[in-house]
Design a protein around this motif. Structure first.
Motif, PDB file in Angstrom:
ATOM      1  N   GLY A  18       0.817  -1.205   0.000  1.00 53.48           N
ATOM      2  CA  GLY A  18       0.000   0.000   0.000  1.00 53.48           C
ATOM      3  C   GLY A  18       0.846   1.248   0.000  1.00 53.48           C
ATOM      4  O   GLY A  18       0.866   2.039   0.936  1.00 53.48           O
ATOM      5  N   ALA A  19       1.620   1.397  -1.075  1.00 56.28           N
ATOM      6  CA  ALA A  19       2.617   2.454  -1.130  1.00 56.28           C
ATOM      7  C   ALA A  19       1.985   3.852  -1.159  1.00 56.28           C
ATOM      8  O   ALA A  19       2.632   4.827  -0.808  1.00 56.28           O
ATOM      9  N   GLY A  20       0.748   3.931  -1.569  1.00 56.81           N
ATOM     10  CA  GLY A  20       0.129   5.250  -1.658  1.00 56.81           C
ATOM     11  C   GLY A  20       0.128   5.788  -3.070  1.00 56.81           C
ATOM     12  O   GLY A  20      -0.709   6.590  -3.441  1.00 56.81           O
ATOM     13  N   VAL A  21       1.064   5.321  -3.886  1.00 58.60           N
ATOM     14  CA  VAL A  21       1.074   5.680  -5.304  1.00 58.60           C
ATOM     15  C   VAL A  21       1.234   4.406  -6.132  1.00 58.60           C
ATOM     16  O   VAL A  21       1.568   3.348  -5.593  1.00 58.60           O
ATOM     17  N   GLY A  22       1.017   4.502  -7.430  1.00 62.28           N
ATOM     18  CA  GLY A  22       1.291   3.381  -8.322  1.00 62.28           C
ATOM     19  C   GLY A  22       0.028   2.681  -8.773  1.00 62.28           C
ATOM     20  O   GLY A  22      -1.037   2.795  -8.161  1.00 62.28           O
ATOM     21  N   LEU A  23       0.181   1.958  -9.858  1.00 62.88           N
ATOM     22  CA  LEU A  23      -0.969   1.307 -10.491  1.00 62.88           C
ATOM     23  C   LEU A  23      -1.547   0.202  -9.623  1.00 62.88           C
ATOM     24  O   LEU A  23      -2.769   0.048  -9.519  1.00 62.88           O
ATOM     25  N   GLY A  24      -0.686  -0.577  -8.981  1.00 61.00           N
ATOM     26  CA  GLY A  24      -1.159  -1.666  -8.111  1.00 61.00           C
ATOM     27  C   GLY A  24      -1.986  -1.089  -6.967  1.00 61.00           C
ATOM     28  O   GLY A  24      -3.078  -1.579  -6.648  1.00 61.00           O
ATOM     29  N   TYR A  25      -1.495  -0.020  -6.390  1.00 57.39           N
ATOM     30  CA  TYR A  25      -2.200   0.626  -5.287  1.00 57.39           C
ATOM     31  C   TYR A  25      -3.533   1.179  -5.780  1.00 57.39           C
ATOM     32  O   TYR A  25      -4.567   1.090  -5.105  1.00 57.39           O
ATOM     33  N   ALA A  26      -3.508   1.732  -6.985  1.00 57.41           N
ATOM     34  CA  ALA A  26      -4.736   2.304  -7.559  1.00 57.41           C
ATOM     35  C   ALA A  26      -5.817   1.243  -7.705  1.00 57.41           C
ATOM     36  O   ALA A  26      -7.008   1.502  -7.462  1.00 57.41           O
ATOM     37  N   ILE A  27      -5.438   0.018  -8.087  1.00 55.94           N
ATOM     38  CA  ILE A  27      -6.428  -1.062  -8.234  1.00 55.94           C
ATOM     39  C   ILE A  27      -7.058  -1.371  -6.881  1.00 55.94           C
ATOM     40  O   ILE A  27      -8.291  -1.452  -6.745  1.00 55.94           O
ATOM     41  N   ILE A  28      -6.220  -1.528  -5.878  1.00 56.85           N
ATOM     42  CA  ILE A  28      -6.721  -1.835  -4.539  1.00 56.85           C
ATOM     43  C   ILE A  28      -7.673  -0.733  -4.056  1.00 56.85           C
ATOM     44  O   ILE A  28      -8.751  -0.991  -3.528  1.00 56.85           O
ATOM     45  N   GLN A  29      -7.263   0.505  -4.312  1.00 54.49           N
ATOM     46  CA  GLN A  29      -8.058   1.639  -3.853  1.00 54.49           C
ATOM     47  C   GLN A  29      -9.427   1.661  -4.523  1.00 54.49           C
ATOM     48  O   GLN A  29     -10.454   1.862  -3.867  1.00 54.49           O
ATOM     49  N   SER A  30      -9.449   1.368  -5.850  1.00 53.24           N
ATOM     50  CA  SER A  30     -10.748   1.384  -6.534  1.00 53.24           C
ATOM     51  C   SER A  30     -11.616   0.222  -6.052  1.00 53.24           C
ATOM     52  O   SER A  30     -12.846   0.289  -6.091  1.00 53.24           O
ATOM     53  N   ARG A  31     -10.954  -0.870  -5.587  1.00 55.83           N
ATOM     54  CA  ARG A  31     -11.740  -1.971  -5.042  1.00 55.83           C
ATOM     55  C   ARG A  31     -12.460  -1.517  -3.760  1.00 55.83           C
ATOM     56  O   ARG A  31     -13.633  -1.802  -3.559  1.00 55.83           O
ATOM     57  N   TRP A  32     -11.710  -0.793  -2.937  1.00 55.32           N
ATOM     58  CA  TRP A  32     -12.317  -0.308  -1.693  1.00 55.32           C
ATOM     59  C   TRP A  32     -13.497   0.612  -1.976  1.00 55.32           C
ATOM     60  O   TRP A  32     -14.517   0.573  -1.312  1.00 55.32           O
ATOM     61  N   SER A  33     -13.343   1.458  -2.991  1.00 56.89           N
ATOM     62  CA  SER A  33     -14.402   2.428  -3.273  1.00 56.89           C
ATOM     63  C   SER A  33     -15.405   1.892  -4.285  1.00 56.89           C
ATOM     64  O   SER A  33     -16.209   2.640  -4.820  1.00 56.89           O
ATOM     65  N   LEU A  34     -15.359   0.556  -4.565  1.00 58.35           N
ATOM     66  CA  LEU A  34     -16.283  -0.122  -5.488  1.00 58.35           C
ATOM     67  C   LEU A  34     -16.302   0.521  -6.875  1.00 58.35           C
ATOM     68  O   LEU A  34     -17.300   0.469  -7.578  1.00 58.35           O
ATOM     69  N   ASP A  35     -15.162   1.121  -7.263  1.00 60.62           N
ATOM     70  CA  ASP A  35     -15.072   1.783  -8.564  1.00 60.62           C
ATOM     71  C   ASP A  35     -14.443   0.799  -9.553  1.00 60.62           C
ATOM     72  O   ASP A  35     -13.252   0.864  -9.845  1.00 60.62           O
ATOM     73  N   PHE A  36     -15.272  -0.149 -10.031  1.00 60.19           N
ATOM     74  CA  PHE A  36     -14.720  -1.240 -10.856  1.00 60.19           C
ATOM     75  C   PHE A  36     -14.158  -0.757 -12.179  1.00 60.19           C
ATOM     76  O   PHE A  36     -13.189  -1.297 -12.670  1.00 60.19           O
ATOM     77  N   GLU A  37     -14.775   0.265 -12.775  1.00 57.92           N
ATOM     78  CA  GLU A  37     -14.259   0.784 -14.042  1.00 57.92           C
ATOM     79  C   GLU A  37     -12.798   1.206 -13.876  1.00 57.92           C
ATOM     80  O   GLU A  37     -11.943   0.833 -14.676  1.00 57.92           O
ATOM     81  N   ALA A  38     -12.532   1.972 -12.829  1.00 56.37           N
ATOM     82  CA  ALA A  38     -11.157   2.450 -12.607  1.00 56.37           C
ATOM     83  C   ALA A  38     -10.195   1.272 -12.437  1.00 56.37           C
ATOM     84  O   ALA A  38      -9.085   1.278 -12.976  1.00 56.37           O
ATOM     85  N   ALA A  39     -10.633   0.230 -11.723  1.00 54.84           N
ATOM     86  CA  ALA A  39      -9.780  -0.937 -11.528  1.00 54.84           C
ATOM     87  C   ALA A  39      -9.408  -1.563 -12.868  1.00 54.84           C
ATOM     88  O   ALA A  39      -8.232  -1.868 -13.127  1.00 54.84           O
ATOM     89  N   PHE A  40     -10.421  -1.715 -13.725  1.00 54.86           N
ATOM     90  CA  PHE A  40     -10.135  -2.334 -15.028  1.00 54.86           C
ATOM     91  C   PHE A  40      -9.272  -1.448 -15.904  1.00 54.86           C
ATOM     92  O   PHE A  40      -8.419  -1.946 -16.636  1.00 54.86           O
TER      93      PHE A  40
END
Lengths: 131, 256
Positions: free
Chosen positions: A75-97
């Motif tokens: 959970g570095a706070g930046v980066g694509l991997g972190y972004a996927i996890i974050q969109s999962r938390w916020s149920l933003d599936f489009e962003a994850a994909f």
């Protein structure tokens, strides 16, 4: 972790590449009076270039995967991997994909525009892969 | 006298058999300056081993090999080798391959280019400077290998079946060209082959080795004028004599 995952295939491939050099190259270099140092840098390394590039390719792919996974876990706070996890938390599936697609595209571009071009050039120079 | 082998023997240790295999036994051989000597013999007679020992890649088990009265201790450019298979570096151009040996010797760039150009001309490959080895035919590759070795200006040229992998026509042509080169440039050549005809076409002296252990069975001086006709009476006689000797040295029924 990224370092180890990336380095191992590079080392294994380089060693394998050097081991598979036809002994005749080394013999003829010795006949011409080459020292061990010259044989390593002027004969063995160039002869193993293709194997080294293949090692780099696998190494980079491994590092890339580990990097994404590490971002997710740490959970570095930046980066694509972190972004996927974050969109999962916020149920933003489009962003994850979208992130997944971006990851794929970056990998693909490096493969196709970077390594394939370099490999093709080396192979053409050595006269390999053409019948 | 350029090269002298005295009581040279070579034993290879075979772990499976548990004892040594004698490849060469008590070889005595001297080669004079500018002499063209061919070694012939069946496969496994140790002719390549002998050449490798003279080149310095291997040490004799017993005996000594001397070049200009100096004991041979390892490979050196004064004993230039032309190998059977292509030994050109595939990532270098023809010219770079010829210059490579000179570069190792620390020869300055301009001189290197001069020498490489000269030897490219000698072997008749002008215009192929920038070709890569894979773009050349087998015969041309061997010519480059010869040019590369000659560029080192060796005291003796060791040729290990250099044309063995080529087709008959190319081989004949290269034999002829090598002969011309030798006549013009006065070189000492030790040439290993398994072809009686090739040896007769080329050599001042033919040395026939027996099979395991390799011994000198026959040391034959040839004083026939060159170019030699393979079908002239004298040559046919020598061919028959050599063939008979060859039969003697490996009688049927023996494992080869």
């Amino acid at each position: 972790m990224i370092f180890i995952m990336g380095l191992t295939p590079i080392i294994i491939n380089t060693a394998g590449g050097i081991r598979s050099i036809p002994p005749i190259y080394i013999k003829s270099a010795r006949m011409m009076g080459a020292t061990r140092f010259l044989i390593f840098f002027r004969v063995m390394l160039p002869a193993a270039t293709l194997a080294i590039v293949t090692g780099l390719r696998i190494g980079l792919a491994n590092s890339w995967r580990v990097l994404i996974a590490a971002e997710m876990i740490v959970g570095a706070g930046v980066g694509l991997g972190y972004a996927i996890i974050q969109s999962r938390w916020s149920l933003d599936f489009e962003a994850a994909f979208v992130c997944v697609v971006i990851i794929c595209v970056i990998g693909l571009v490096v493969e196709k525009l970077g390594f394939e071009v370099v490999e093709k050039r080396i192979m053409a120079q050595m006269g390999l892969g053409q019948d | 006298m350029v090269l002298e082998c005295r009581n040279v023997s070579k034993v290879y240790v075979n772990r499976k058999l548990g004892h040594g295999v004698v490849a060469l036994n008590d070889i005595n051989l001297t080669i004079a300056k500018n002499e063209f000597v061919c070694i012939i013999g069946p496969s496994g007679c140790g002719k390549s081993s002998l050449l490798h020992m003279i080149a310095g890649f291997e040490r004799p088990t017993r005996g000594s090999i001397r070049l200009h009265n100096e004991e041979i201790s390892g490979p050196s450019p004064e004993r230039g080798v032309v190998f059977q298979e292509s030994s050109l570096l595939p990532w270098k151009s023809v010219r770079e391959n010829i210059e490579f040996g000179l570069a190792i010797q620390g020869c300055p760039r301009s001189e290197r280019q001069d020498i490489a150009g000269r030897y490219l001309n000698i072997v008749g490959l002008q215009g192929f400077d920038h070709a890569r080895p894979h773009e050349l035919s087998g015969g041309m590759k061997q010519k480059v290998a010869i040019a590369r070795t000659l560029a080192l200006d060796p005291a003796i040229l060791l040729m290990d079946e250099p044309f063995g992998a080529l087709d008959e026509q190319t081989r004949k042509r290269l034999d002829f060209e090598l002969l011309e080169l030798w006549q013009q440039r006065q070189k000492t050549i030790l040439f290993v082959t398994h072809s009686i005809e090739e040896a007769i076409l080329l050599a001042d002296r033919i040395i026939l080795l027996t099979v395991r252990p390799g011994r000198i069975q026959l040391d034959l001086e040839l004083s026939l004028p060159r170019p030699r006709n393979l079908f002239s009476k004298e040559v046919v006689e020598i061919r028959q004599q050599l063939l008979a000797e060859l039969m003697l040295c490996c009688p049927p029924g023996q494992p080869v």
